[in-house]
Structures are given as structure tokens and as C-alpha cells.
Motif scaffolding. Structure first.
Motif, PDB file in Angstrom:
ATOM      1  N   ARG A  92       0.650  -0.817  -0.235  1.00  0.00           N
ATOM      2  CA  ARG A  92       0.237  -0.125  -0.142  1.00  0.00           C
ATOM      3  C   ARG A  92       1.116   1.368  -0.460  1.00  0.00           C
ATOM      4  NH1 ARG A  92      -3.924   3.069  -1.544  1.00  0.00           N
ATOM      5  NH2 ARG A  92      -4.958   4.814   0.197  1.00  0.00           N
ATOM      6  N   TRP A  94       3.920   1.747  -1.288  1.00  0.00           N
ATOM      7  CA  TRP A  94       4.457   1.835  -2.438  1.00  0.00           C
ATOM      8  C   TRP A  94       3.446   2.380  -3.850  1.00  0.00           C
ATOM      9  CZ3 TRP A  94       9.435   0.395  -4.695  1.00  0.00           C
ATOM     10  CH2 TRP A  94       9.442   0.170  -6.289  1.00  0.00           C
ATOM     11  N   THR A  95       2.092   1.739  -3.323  1.00  0.00           N
ATOM     12  CA  THR A  95       1.094   2.491  -4.161  1.00  0.00           C
ATOM     13  C   THR A  95       0.929   3.651  -3.673  1.00  0.00           C
ATOM     14  OG1 THR A  95      -0.601   1.222  -3.046  1.00  0.00           O
ATOM     15  CG2 THR A  95       0.419   0.427  -5.192  1.00  0.00           C
ATOM     16  N   CYS A  98       3.564   5.985  -5.418  1.00  0.00           N
ATOM     17  CA  CYS A  98       3.689   5.887  -6.974  1.00  0.00           C
ATOM     18  C   CYS A  98       2.777   6.918  -7.572  1.00  0.00           C
ATOM     19  CB  CYS A  98       3.581   4.990  -7.682  1.00  0.00           C
ATOM     20  SG  CYS A  98       4.328   3.654  -7.560  1.00  0.00           S
ATOM     21  N   GLU A  99       1.453   7.252  -6.530  1.00  0.00           N
ATOM     22  CA  GLU A  99       0.757   7.618  -7.056  1.00  0.00           C
ATOM     23  C   GLU A  99      -0.056   9.557  -6.577  1.00  0.00           C
ATOM     24  OE1 GLU A  99      -2.470   6.996  -8.560  1.00  0.00           O
ATOM     25  OE2 GLU A  99      -2.864   4.891  -8.412  1.00  0.00           O
ATOM     26  N   SER A 216      -2.655   2.047 -11.730  1.00  0.00           N
ATOM     27  CA  SER A 216      -2.585   2.058 -10.358  1.00  0.00           C
ATOM     28  C   SER A 216      -2.415   0.939 -11.278  1.00  0.00           C
ATOM     29  CB  SER A 216      -4.363   1.793  -9.641  1.00  0.00           C
ATOM     30  OG  SER A 216      -4.726   1.188  -9.663  1.00  0.00           O
ATOM     31  N   TYR A 217      -2.899  -0.596 -11.685  1.00  0.00           N
ATOM     32  CA  TYR A 217      -2.811  -1.707 -11.695  1.00  0.00           C
ATOM     33  C   TYR A 217      -1.441  -1.919 -12.102  1.00  0.00           C
ATOM     34  CZ  TYR A 217      -1.659  -5.548 -14.972  1.00  0.00           C
ATOM     35  OH  TYR A 217      -1.532  -7.067 -15.783  1.00  0.00           O
ATOM     36  N   SER A 219       1.769   0.216 -11.665  1.00  0.00           N
ATOM     37  CA  SER A 219       1.905   0.398 -10.204  1.00  0.00           C
ATOM     38  C   SER A 219       2.034  -0.360  -9.258  1.00  0.00           C
ATOM     39  CB  SER A 219       1.607   1.349  -9.157  1.00  0.00           C
ATOM     40  OG  SER A 219       0.780   1.535  -9.040  1.00  0.00           O
ATOM     41  N   THR A 220       1.641  -1.541  -9.453  1.00  0.00           N
ATOM     42  CA  THR A 220       0.767  -2.859  -8.270  1.00  0.00           C
ATOM     43  C   THR A 220       1.907  -3.394  -8.953  1.00  0.00           C
ATOM     44  OG1 THR A 220      -1.368  -2.156  -7.843  1.00  0.00           O
ATOM     45  CG2 THR A 220      -0.327  -4.607  -7.501  1.00  0.00           C
ATOM     46  N   ALA A 223       5.206  -3.284  -7.752  1.00  0.00           N
ATOM     47  CA  ALA A 223       5.545  -3.542  -6.528  1.00  0.00           C
ATOM     48  C   ALA A 223       5.389  -5.201  -6.592  1.00  0.00           C
ATOM     49  CB  ALA A 223       4.080  -3.059  -5.738  1.00  0.00           C
ATOM     50  N   GLN A 230       0.538  -8.319  -1.174  1.00  0.00           N
ATOM     51  CA  GLN A 230      -0.048  -8.274  -0.643  1.00  0.00           C
ATOM     52  C   GLN A 230      -0.549  -9.184   0.765  1.00  0.00           C
ATOM     53  OE1 GLN A 230      -2.422  -5.848  -0.917  1.00  0.00           O
ATOM     54  NE2 GLN A 230      -3.321  -6.476   1.588  1.00  0.00           N
TER      55      GLN A 230
END
Length: 232
Positions: A92, A94-95, A98-99, A216-217, A219-220, A223, A230
Motif C-alpha cells: 500500500r 509503495w502504490t 507511485c500515485e 494503479s494496475y 504500479s501494483t 510492487a 499483499q
């Protein structure tokens, strides 16, 4: 010289320096970094060139100041976003970082282009830019470090031929992390700014429409590439 006079001069210098930078940023937006001119900045501010040179001796000095400001602004935005989720799981965190990078770039496209766009002809960034430039990378490394020291990370083993280079990179950037982890980090760092640059500079036109969902996809996936999973 009295302390009051000295203080007034210092404040005036800060104000003039800020005005010079603001005008330079306006010119960056209008003409691009390659056409930045100290004479043009001085003219727009109603200054003689010799007066401006007392603040920035050359165009390169002014560019360096703008570059450091841009890196620091980006780093501050990423750090502020991370602070709001500092107790969350590494994935979380990390994303969110990135956002924050993407949001800052969309809000400051010309400053982003200055630091991650085409090199400025004849300009070579000095070592003084490194600390500011490293802020986002160090933040992401810290997230991965926390994961590695906690539940661990799941990174694919390195090809044998890459190991010497991976060990050199790790020794320079994060000697406390395994070479496979830090090498995956460098790849993810490059991909993050590539994603943002593709969106900002139009390479996603007629390819990706829902860019927020796509980012969003992506950047996940970055990760996962550095081994962040997760955890419930």
C-alpha cells in the motif's frame, strides 16, 4: 552594517531569487529548457543582465537551481503522501508513493519535463542535484527495506551473468539489501518514471484511455516485481 539592514538585504535577495526562478519557470513552459536565457529573464523582470548575474552567474546555474527545486518538490509530495499511510503494509505504501509521483507530474508537467524529459543541450547536471534527485528512490528503497526486514520479499533469482553488476549496484545504493532486490528496485524505478513520462508526453494517446486505472494496475505490478506481496 546593522542587523536590521543585513536582514532586509537577505530578505530582498530571497525575494529577487524567487522572482527570477518564477520567470524562468514561465519561460520553461513557453519555450522549453533549451531556450532558457538569462537575458530574457532579466528583461522580463526589468533588470539589467549584470544585476541578474549576481544571483545566477550563468544559465547553467539557474537551470541547476530549477532542477533541484523540481526534485525537492516532487520528493516532498511523495514523502507527504507516504506519511499519511506510513503504518500501512508495504504494498500500500509503495502504490501511494507511485500515485503521488504521477499526481505531481500531471500538476507540474514542465518541471517534470525538466528533470525527466530530454536532456538540455550543453548542460550537465552537477553533483549538487543528486541528493534531491534521490528522494523518491530512497523512499521506495525504505519501503522495500521494511518489507525485507519484516515478512520478506519474493524476488526472482538473478541470472548468473548479471550478478557482478547487481552486486555493484547494491553496494552503491543499499548494501543491506540482497543484490536481487535492489536490482529489481532499479528496474521498477525506471519503469515508474517511464509510465509517467508516457502519459505526460502523449505516448499513451489512442492506446490507454482510463489512465488512472491503468496506472494503479501498473504500479501494483511494479510492487510485485520488487517482491512486495499483499499480506492480510
Amino acid at each position: 552594517m546593522s542587523s536590521a539592514t543585513s536582514g532586509a538585504r537577505a530578505r530582498a535577495r530571497v525575494e529577487v531569487t524567487a522572482a527570477i526562478k518564477d520567470e524562468a519557470r514561465r519561460q520553461l513552459a513557453a519555450e522549453g529548457a533549451a531556450k532558457l536565457s538569462l537575458r530574457a529573464v532579466a528583461r522580463e523582470l526589468g533588470m539589467v543582465s549584470s544585476a541578474l548575474y549576481r544571483y545566477f552567474p550563468s544559465r547553467d546555474d539557474l537551470l541547476t537551481a530549477l532542477i533541484i527545486d523540481a526534485y525537492d518538490s516532487l520528493g516532498a509530495a511523495a514523502e507527504a503522501a507516504h506519511a499519511e499511510v506510513a503504518s500501512a503494509q508495504p504494498l500500500r505504501r509503495w502504490t501511494v508513493v507511485c500515485e503521488a509521483v504521477r499526481s505531481w507530474a500531471l500538476a507540474h508537467p514542465h518541471e517534470y519535463a525538466l528533470i525527466y524529459g530530454s536532456p538540455v543541450p550543453g548542460y550537465s547536471a552537477p553533483a549538487s542535484t543528486v541528493q534531491a534527485a534521490a528522494r523518491v528512490g530512497q523512499l521506495l528503497i525504505g519501503i522495500v527495506r521494511d518489507a525485507h526486514q519484516g515478512r520478506g520479499v519474493a524476488v526472482q533469482p538473478l541470472p548468473g551473468g548479471l550478478r557482478p553488476e547487481a552486486e555493484r549496484i547494491a553496494a552503491d545504493l543499499a548494501p543491506d539489501l540482497p543484490p536481487a532486490v535492489i536490482t529489481a528496485m532499479v528496474a521498477a524505478w525506471a519503469q515508474l518514471f517511464g509510465l509517467v513520462g508516457f502519459e505526460l508526453f502523449g505516448q499513451f494517446n489512442r492506446v490507454v484511455e482510463d489512465r488512472s486505472a491503468f496506472f494503479s494496475y501498473a504500479s501494483t505490478q511494479l510492487a510485485h516485481g520488487v517482491g512486495l506481496l499483499q499480506h492480510k
